[in-house]
Design a protein around this motif. Structure first.
Motif, PDB file in Angstrom:
ATOM      1  N   MET A  14       0.819  -1.223   0.000  1.00 33.72           N
ATOM      2  CA  MET A  14       0.000   0.000   0.000  1.00 33.72           C
ATOM      3  C   MET A  14       0.849   1.267   0.000  1.00 33.72           C
ATOM      4  O   MET A  14       0.313   2.366   0.097  1.00 33.72           O
ATOM      5  CB  MET A  14      -0.904   0.011   1.243  1.00 33.72           C
ATOM      6  N   SER A  15       2.175   1.124  -0.122  1.00 31.61           N
ATOM      7  CA  SER A  15       3.062   2.288   0.038  1.00 31.61           C
ATOM      8  C   SER A  15       2.750   3.415  -0.947  1.00 31.61           C
ATOM      9  O   SER A  15       2.902   4.580  -0.620  1.00 31.61           O
ATOM     10  CB  SER A  15       4.526   1.875  -0.068  1.00 31.61           C
ATOM     11  N   GLY A  16       2.297   3.085  -2.125  1.00 28.67           N
ATOM     12  CA  GLY A  16       1.960   4.127  -3.094  1.00 28.67           C
ATOM     13  C   GLY A  16       0.521   4.603  -2.991  1.00 28.67           C
ATOM     14  O   GLY A  16       0.074   5.421  -3.794  1.00 28.67           O
ATOM     15  N   LYS A  17      -0.208   4.081  -2.022  1.00 30.24           N
ATOM     16  CA  LYS A  17      -1.639   4.396  -1.899  1.00 30.24           C
ATOM     17  C   LYS A  17      -1.962   4.936  -0.503  1.00 30.24           C
ATOM     18  O   LYS A  17      -2.928   4.535   0.122  1.00 30.24           O
ATOM     19  CB  LYS A  17      -2.459   3.132  -2.144  1.00 30.24           C
ATOM     20  N   ARG A  18      -1.099   5.834   0.012  1.00 28.55           N
ATOM     21  CA  ARG A  18      -1.290   6.330   1.375  1.00 28.55           C
ATOM     22  C   ARG A  18      -2.674   6.919   1.643  1.00 28.55           C
ATOM     23  O   ARG A  18      -3.269   6.612   2.672  1.00 28.55           O
ATOM     24  CB  ARG A  18      -0.216   7.353   1.732  1.00 28.55           C
ATOM     25  N   PRO A  19      -3.201   7.777   0.753  1.00 31.72           N
ATOM     26  CA  PRO A  19      -4.535   8.338   1.046  1.00 31.72           C
ATOM     27  C   PRO A  19      -5.593   7.251   1.198  1.00 31.72           C
ATOM     28  O   PRO A  19      -6.442   7.333   2.086  1.00 31.72           O
ATOM     29  CB  PRO A  19      -4.821   9.230  -0.161  1.00 31.72           C
ATOM     30  N   PHE A  20      -5.516   6.236   0.352  1.00 33.23           N
ATOM     31  CA  PHE A  20      -6.471   5.123   0.417  1.00 33.23           C
ATOM     32  C   PHE A  20      -6.296   4.359   1.729  1.00 33.23           C
ATOM     33  O   PHE A  20      -7.266   4.035   2.407  1.00 33.23           O
ATOM     34  CB  PHE A  20      -6.274   4.199  -0.788  1.00 33.23           C
ATOM     35  N   LEU A  21      -5.034   4.074   2.095  1.00 36.41           N
ATOM     36  CA  LEU A  21      -4.750   3.350   3.329  1.00 36.41           C
ATOM     37  C   LEU A  21      -5.240   4.143   4.539  1.00 36.41           C
ATOM     38  O   LEU A  21      -5.846   3.582   5.455  1.00 36.41           O
ATOM     39  CB  LEU A  21      -3.248   3.069   3.438  1.00 36.41           C
ATOM     40  N   LYS A  22      -5.000   5.453   4.525  1.00 32.69           N
ATOM     41  CA  LYS A  22      -5.457   6.294   5.640  1.00 32.69           C
ATOM     42  C   LYS A  22      -6.980   6.256   5.753  1.00 32.69           C
ATOM     43  O   LYS A  22      -7.534   6.197   6.845  1.00 32.69           O
ATOM     44  CB  LYS A  22      -4.956   7.733   5.454  1.00 32.69           C
ATOM     45  N   ARG A  23      -7.652   6.237   4.608  1.00 32.29           N
ATOM     46  CA  ARG A  23      -9.119   6.157   4.606  1.00 32.29           C
ATOM     47  C   ARG A  23      -9.574   4.813   5.177  1.00 32.29           C
ATOM     48  O   ARG A  23     -10.515   4.754   5.973  1.00 32.29           O
ATOM     49  CB  ARG A  23      -9.645   6.375   3.183  1.00 32.29           C
ATOM     50  N   MET A  24      -8.883   3.736   4.780  1.00 30.04           N
ATOM     51  CA  MET A  24      -9.230   2.403   5.298  1.00 30.04           C
ATOM     52  C   MET A  24      -9.062   2.351   6.817  1.00 30.04           C
ATOM     53  O   MET A  24      -9.914   1.819   7.532  1.00 30.04           O
ATOM     54  CB  MET A  24      -8.359   1.327   4.639  1.00 30.04           C
ATOM     55  N   PHE A  25      -7.947   2.894   7.316  1.00 32.13           N
ATOM     56  CA  PHE A  25      -7.697   2.903   8.760  1.00 32.13           C
ATOM     57  C   PHE A  25      -8.753   3.747   9.478  1.00 32.13           C
ATOM     58  O   PHE A  25      -9.242   3.365  10.539  1.00 32.13           O
ATOM     59  CB  PHE A  25      -6.300   3.447   9.067  1.00 32.13           C
ATOM     60  N   THR A  26      -9.090   4.904   8.896  1.00 35.98           N
ATOM     61  CA  THR A  26     -10.089   5.784   9.511  1.00 35.98           C
ATOM     62  C   THR A  26     -11.439   5.087   9.618  1.00 35.98           C
ATOM     63  O   THR A  26     -12.110   5.168  10.649  1.00 35.98           O
ATOM     64  CB  THR A  26     -10.219   7.099   8.697  1.00 35.98           C
ATOM     65  N   VAL A  27     -11.831   4.392   8.572  1.00 31.11           N
ATOM     66  CA  VAL A  27     -13.099   3.650   8.580  1.00 31.11           C
ATOM     67  C   VAL A  27     -13.052   2.547   9.635  1.00 31.11           C
ATOM     68  O   VAL A  27     -13.999   2.371  10.416  1.00 31.11           O
ATOM     69  CB  VAL A  27     -13.416   3.074   7.172  1.00 31.11           C
ATOM     70  N   PHE A  28     -11.950   1.824   9.712  1.00 29.34           N
ATOM     71  CA  PHE A  28     -11.809   0.742  10.693  1.00 29.34           C
ATOM     72  C   PHE A  28     -11.950   1.299  12.111  1.00 29.34           C
ATOM     73  O   PHE A  28     -12.721   0.774  12.921  1.00 29.34           O
ATOM     74  CB  PHE A  28     -10.446   0.059  10.514  1.00 29.34           C
ATOM     75  N   ILE A  29     -11.230   2.388  12.391  1.00 26.62           N
ATOM     76  CA  ILE A  29     -11.259   3.007  13.722  1.00 26.62           C
ATOM     77  C   ILE A  29     -12.658   3.519  14.059  1.00 26.62           C
ATOM     78  O   ILE A  29     -13.105   3.425  15.205  1.00 26.62           O
ATOM     79  CB  ILE A  29     -10.231   4.163  13.804  1.00 26.62           C
ATOM     80  N   SER A  30     -13.355   4.045  13.073  1.00 26.10           N
ATOM     81  CA  SER A  30     -14.674   4.632  13.358  1.00 26.10           C
ATOM     82  C   SER A  30     -15.785   3.596  13.443  1.00 26.10           C
ATOM     83  O   SER A  30     -16.746   3.783  14.178  1.00 26.10           O
ATOM     84  CB  SER A  30     -15.024   5.701  12.314  1.00 26.10           C
ATOM     85  N   GLN A  31     -15.653   2.473  12.724  1.00 23.78           N
ATOM     86  CA  GLN A  31     -16.753   1.510  12.673  1.00 23.78           C
ATOM     87  C   GLN A  31     -16.590   0.295  13.562  1.00 23.78           C
ATOM     88  O   GLN A  31     -17.570  -0.234  14.075  1.00 23.78           O
ATOM     89  CB  GLN A  31     -16.966   1.049  11.225  1.00 23.78           C
ATOM     90  N   GLU A  32     -15.360  -0.161  13.760  1.00 19.65           N
ATOM     91  CA  GLU A  32     -15.183  -1.430  14.461  1.00 19.65           C
ATOM     92  C   GLU A  32     -15.498  -1.408  15.960  1.00 19.65           C
ATOM     93  O   GLU A  32     -15.940  -2.422  16.482  1.00 19.65           O
ATOM     94  CB  GLU A  32     -13.801  -2.016  14.191  1.00 19.65           C
ATOM     95  N   PRO A  33     -15.306  -0.284  16.670  1.00 19.21           N
ATOM     96  CA  PRO A  33     -15.705  -0.315  18.094  1.00 19.21           C
ATOM     97  C   PRO A  33     -17.174  -0.701  18.278  1.00 19.21           C
ATOM     98  O   PRO A  33     -17.518  -1.417  19.223  1.00 19.21           O
ATOM     99  CB  PRO A  33     -15.430   1.107  18.572  1.00 19.21           C
TER     100      PRO A  33
END
Length: 114
Positions: A14-33
């Motif tokens: 994912m090194s060339g896709k940082r914005p996408f990775l950041k979005r994936m992490f943000t969604v995980f953090i916001s939805q998984e709890p």
């Protein structure tokens, strides 16, 4: 050797896709709890089918973003629910919560520094 919180091969891919990775992490953090709370609720009410379903769906989400230790906890929780072994499920729930805390910390740190 202790397994990484987030699989380094996944991060490299994912090194060339940082914005996408950041979005994936943000969604995980916001939805998984919310899903963790639902898993706890299913465990408390001994609803093995709901528990199995929720653990299975979190397992898929974790696998998608390389959170391998969370995926393994979900698999163990899913298997315990299939076996209707609530004692094992309780143990795996504790492990899952600890691994989720590690994953959140890693993701928050990544988001803060990228």
């Amino acid at each position: 050797m202790e397994q990484e919180i987030i699989d380094s091969k996944f991060l490299e891919s994912m090194s060339g896709k940082r914005p996408f990775l950041k979005r994936m992490f943000t969604v995980f953090i916001s939805q998984e709890p919310k899903r963790i709370m639902e898993i706890k609720d299913a465990l408390d009410s001994r609803d093995v089918e709901r528990l199995r379903h929720l653990a299975h769906s979190l397992k898929g989400g974790a696998a998608t973003i390389g959170v391998e230790r969370v995926r393994q906890c979900c698999l163990a929780l899913e298997n315990a629910s299939k076996a209707r072994d609530m004692d094992a499920a309780m143990t795996h729930m504790g492990e899952l919560e600890a691994e989720m805390r590690h994953a959140y910390a890693f993701m928050f740190n990544f988001l803060a520094n990228n």
